[in-house]
Design an enzyme around this catalytic site. Structure first.
Site, mmCIF file in Angstrom:
data_model
loop_
_atom_site.group_PDB
_atom_site.id
_atom_site.type_symbol
_atom_site.label_atom_id
_atom_site.label_comp_id
_atom_site.label_asym_id
_atom_site.label_seq_id
_atom_site.Cartn_x
_atom_site.Cartn_y
_atom_site.Cartn_z
ATOM 1 N N LYS A 46 0.842 -1.208 0.000
ATOM 2 C CA LYS A 46 0.000 0.000 0.000
ATOM 3 C C LYS A 46 0.874 1.254 0.000
ATOM 4 C CE LYS A 46 -3.807 -2.483 2.181
ATOM 5 N NZ LYS A 46 -4.595 -2.797 3.386
ATOM 6 N N GLN A 55 -4.846 -1.615 9.666
ATOM 7 C CA GLN A 55 -4.678 -2.932 9.045
ATOM 8 C C GLN A 55 -5.215 -4.033 9.966
ATOM 9 O OE1 GLN A 55 -3.700 -3.338 5.902
ATOM 10 N NE2 GLN A 55 -3.787 -5.564 5.942
ATOM 11 N N ASP A 80 -11.111 2.435 3.629
ATOM 12 C CA ASP A 80 -11.341 0.987 3.539
ATOM 13 C C ASP A 80 -12.812 0.674 3.285
ATOM 14 O OD1 ASP A 80 -9.199 -0.785 3.653
ATOM 15 O OD2 ASP A 80 -8.973 -0.586 5.834
HETATM 16 N N1 GUN Z 1 -6.655 -7.050 6.136
HETATM 17 C C1 GUN Z 1 -6.892 -7.786 5.019
HETATM 18 N N2 GUN Z 1 -7.452 -7.015 4.051
HETATM 19 C C2 GUN Z 1 -7.569 -5.776 4.567
HETATM 20 C C3 GUN Z 1 -8.057 -4.560 4.035
HETATM 21 O O1 GUN Z 1 -8.526 -4.441 2.893
HETATM 22 N N3 GUN Z 1 -7.984 -3.487 4.884
HETATM 23 C C4 GUN Z 1 -7.503 -3.579 6.141
HETATM 24 N N4 GUN Z 1 -7.505 -2.475 6.892
HETATM 25 N N5 GUN Z 1 -7.038 -4.717 6.656
HETATM 26 C C5 GUN Z 1 -7.079 -5.793 5.874
#
Ligand code: GUN
Length: 293
Positions: free
Chosen positions: A52, A96, A119
């Site tokens: 990211k 996350q 998100d």
């Molecule tokens: N853990 C696995 N996929 C995601 C996601 O798309 N966003 C976040 N914040 N955590 C995750």
């Protein structure tokens, strides 16, 4: 059979975003700024967050990575969320997942200002999505819809079987696929661990979206000739031939299923790259205050 190249589409979209950010920069506007909170040292989470941050660089965004150890308390994490909610330079942020067991993920998600929830996990964004209002759509479902759009795959009136009912993928992608829009407008069946006749259901599907997290679950005998297959699975499977010691395995037995399909996404290189680029798109929208003022 057409292989859906998620990596190529994601690269193209990152390029489009970077061009828009360059124009914002040239006009003296605010550069979108994404923050990510990472708690602990889970291998998968470390990898995702690193991807990211790198994608932010490619798009020309500012990014801030905030790390905390596993022993952070829920109150301390809530205070960190509040700090980011109130920081005018941060346009959007993510926490996350998964979080350590002593922290309620739901409490944290609900503490995020929905206007910065890139998100798309906050109940306000989920609710707005379900009734078709402008909102942040969570990244994996948004990425799947974008792939269907860019490959011009006809979904109207088709029977779409979604395997899995998670809040992050199964439920939202089922909602989007049934919505009166293109892509969408499909007849949607959601199957899960308690579903009976799952194989028969799949055999009737024009489109299968597999998001169970069970490697090679979808086999050739479950797939109708000419079906469209979207594989969301990314399970780490031990593999001594890989330097990392594992490979990413989809929910679809690719070798036997792909000859029967009209379109199929590979793992890796299908839905995965689109997930990250959808987060970038949401960050751009947050930076431009395009959804919420
Ligand atoms: N853990 C696995 N996929 C995601 C996601 O798309 N966003 C976040 N914040 N955590 C995750």
């Amino acid at each position: 059979m057409t292989l859906i190249d998620g990596k190529a589409v994601a690269d193209q979209i990152k390029q489009e975003i970077a061009e828009e950010v360059a124009a914002i920069r040239a006009a003296g506007g605010k550069i979108p700024h994404l923050a990510a909170i990472l708690v602990g040292h889970d291998g998968g989470s470390e990898t995702y967050v690193a991807h990211k941050v790198k994608a932010c660089e490619q798009c020309g965004f500012k990014s801030t990575l905030i790390r905390h150890e596993n022993d952070i308390t829920e109150d301390e994490l809530l205070a960190e969320v509040e700090r980011l909610n109130n920081d005018p330079d941060i346009d959007g942020f993510i926490v996350q997942l998964p979080l350590p067991k002593h922290i309620s993920e739901q409490r944290i998600i609900e503490a995020i200002d929905y206007r910065k929830d890139v998100d798309g996990f906050h109940p306000i964004n989920v609710g707005r999505m379900s009734i078709g209002l402008p909102c942040f759509v969570s990244a994996t479902p948004a990425g799947i819809m974008e792939l269907l759009r860019r490959y011009d795959i006809d979904t109207k009136g088709k029977h779409c079987v979604v395997l899995g009912r998670s809040n992050i993928v199964g439920k939202p992608v089922a909602t989007l696929m049934m919505q009166k829009s293109e892509p969408g407008n499909a007849t949607v069946t959601v199957c899960h661990s308690a579903s009976k006749n799952l194989k028969e259901m799949c055999r009737q599907a024009d489109i299968i979206i597999a998001a169970l997290g069970q490697p090679d679950f979808v086999t050739a005998d479950m797939v109708k000739e000419g079906a469209v297959i979207i594989d969301v699975g990314t399970t780490r499977v031990p593999d001594a031939s890989k330097k990392s010691g594992f490979r990413l395995n989809g929910d679809v037995a690719f070798a036997e299923v792909s000859p029967k399909c009209s379109y199929i996404t590979p793992v890796p290189g299908g839905v995965g790259p689109m997930t990250i680029v959808s987060l970038m798109r949401n960050t751009l929208l947050a930076g431009k205050k395009a959804i919420y003022k």
